[in-house]
Design an enzyme around this catalytic site. Structure first.
Site, PDB file in Angstrom:
ATOM      1  N   ASP A  85      35.730  38.401  39.067  1.00 51.69           N
ATOM      2  CA  ASP A  85      34.541  38.423  38.225  1.00 51.69           C
ATOM      3  C   ASP A  85      34.278  39.828  37.724  1.00 51.69           C
ATOM      4  O   ASP A  85      34.569  40.810  38.410  1.00 51.69           O
ATOM      5  CB  ASP A  85      33.318  37.934  39.016  1.00 51.69           C
ATOM      6  CG  ASP A  85      32.913  38.893  40.117  1.00 51.69           C
ATOM      7  OD1 ASP A  85      31.958  39.665  39.907  1.00 51.69           O
ATOM      8  OD2 ASP A  85      33.560  38.900  41.172  1.00 51.69           O
ATOM      9  N   SER A  86      33.745  39.920  36.504  1.00 53.18           N
ATOM     10  CA  SER A  86      33.327  41.185  35.914  1.00 53.18           C
ATOM     11  C   SER A  86      34.489  42.181  35.914  1.00 53.18           C
ATOM     12  O   SER A  86      35.551  41.884  35.360  1.00 53.18           O
ATOM     13  CB  SER A  86      32.102  41.721  36.667  1.00 53.18           C
ATOM     14  OG  SER A  86      31.477  42.756  35.954  1.00 53.18           O
ATOM     15  N   ALA A  87      34.339  43.345  36.543  1.00 57.95           N
ATOM     16  CA  ALA A  87      35.459  44.268  36.621  1.00 57.95           C
ATOM     17  C   ALA A  87      36.636  43.642  37.355  1.00 57.95           C
ATOM     18  O   ALA A  87      37.801  43.895  37.021  1.00 57.95           O
ATOM     19  CB  ALA A  87      35.037  45.554  37.318  1.00 57.95           C
ATOM     20  N   PHE A 111      35.611  35.272  35.643  1.00 59.29           N
ATOM     21  CA  PHE A 111      34.194  35.057  35.365  1.00 59.29           C
ATOM     22  C   PHE A 111      33.631  36.303  34.692  1.00 59.29           C
ATOM     23  O   PHE A 111      33.722  37.405  35.249  1.00 59.29           O
ATOM     24  CB  PHE A 111      33.404  34.816  36.661  1.00 59.29           C
ATOM     25  CG  PHE A 111      33.852  33.637  37.488  1.00 59.29           C
ATOM     26  CD1 PHE A 111      34.478  32.540  36.917  1.00 59.29           C
ATOM     27  CD2 PHE A 111      33.623  33.623  38.854  1.00 59.29           C
ATOM     28  CE1 PHE A 111      34.872  31.457  37.686  1.00 59.29           C
ATOM     29  CE2 PHE A 111      33.998  32.543  39.636  1.00 59.29           C
ATOM     30  CZ  PHE A 111      34.633  31.456  39.051  1.00 59.29           C
TER      31      PHE A 111
END
Length: 322
Positions: free
Chosen positions: A142-144, A170
């Site tokens: 997710d994200s980074a 995500f």
């Protein structure tokens, strides 16, 4: 999928206390306190080491014994750990019925780019060397951590390693130049981030390096040869265009990709499982995708074993061939 649930999540972020000028240790502790969720009772966790880095193994009671999930946590390459994300990782693993390993890759500013990518690639290679078949290995982040998933896939391809069965990301952060239009168009809708806040994460991670490098910002990478991807995002996030452009780049590079954007939910809304219907729906979709990719890889592997050409004695001549 009620408006009341979405409004409650939005208010949770907008009303969160703001601490001026926190130290790095305070930022990491505050992040952990804010996002950590409990493990499900039917998921066993134990600390381990993978490729020289601490890692967390999560084994659902319903795991089939076939397939493995390699997970990379979010946190802007500066905060976060397998522990902060153990709850959502375990939720994904139990729904997919897969054993998961979440890697504690090195963080900035102590370890700037490309340390995280090096650790991601090393973890992937270690699983392959340890006997996990690429056809039954899937990645998620997710994200980074989503950006790191894509960068790891690109690095693995360039290193001549086989690609895994598939990957889920995500709300991926894949453009550290912060060039997406949603940085502007979604700034009021996003209850979590501002462009300045993202820049404060990108700066120590890059440590003066070019933010457009493909392994730092994989939206600019050549994605040819990558496995099927599922990209999920919320419409209320300034990183929305990162997800959209990643999916577009993957499609242009002949990668099988699915993009799902849930309306009126924020960055990594999946972490609100149990409180937000969209979070549970998204996790279920991601789990179905991962399970299907592992199953397809297992079946392809079985088909190869049953191929009569593969099973023939190499010393015996094959009918119809010289």
């Amino acid at each position: 999928m009620t408006r009341r649930q979405r409004e409650a999540v939005d208010a949770l972020y907008r009303n969160a206390p703001v601490h001026p000028n926190p130290t790095l240790a305070e930022r990491r502790a505050g992040f952990a306190q804010a996002i950590s969720r409990p493990l499900p009772g039917d998921v066993a966790a134990h600390e381990t080491v993978l490729a020289g880095r601490p890692a967390l193994d999560l084994t659902p009671a319903g795991a089939t014994g076939r397939g493995r999930l390699l997970h990379f946590h979010g946190g802007g390459y500066v905060v976060g750990s397998p522990g902060t994300h153990a709850g959502v990782t375990a939720q994904l693993a139990r729904r997919a019925r897969l054993r998961a390993t979440s890697v504690d890759y090195r963080l900035a500013p102590e370890h700037p780019f490309p340390a995280a990518v090096d650790d991601g690639l090393a973890a992937y290679r270690a699983l392959l060397d340890g006997g996990v078949r690429a056809e039954e290995l899937v990645l998620a982040g997710d994200s980074a951590g989503g950006g790191l998933v894509v960068a790891t896939l690109v690095a693995a391809r360039d290193a001549g390693l086989p690609q895994p069965a598939g990957a889920v990301v995500f709300s991926p952060w894949v453009d550290l130049t912060l060039g997406g239009q949603s940085m502007r168009t979604k700034k009021d809708a996003d209850p979590i981030f501002t462009r300045e806040a993202l820049q404060a994460l990108a700066t120590p991670y890059l440590a003066g390096q070019d933010p457009a490098q493909p392994l730092a910002s994989p939206v600019f990478a050549d994605l040819r040869g990558l496995p099927p991807l599922l990209v999920q995002a919320g419409s209320n996030e300034i990183l929305l265009d990162d997800a959209v452009r990643l999916a577009g780049r993957a499609a242009a590079d002949e990668v099988e990709v699915t993009l799902r954007v849930w309306p009126q939910v924020p960055h990594v809304f999946q972490n609100h499982f149990g409180h937000l219907d969209e979070a549970d729906e998204a996790l279920d979709e991601a789990a179905r995708f991962l399970s299907a990719r592992v199953r397809a890889g297992h079946e392809a592997q079985a088909d190869r074993r049953l191929d009569p050409e593969d099973s023939e004695d190499p010393e015996e001549p094959r009918a119809g061939r010289p």
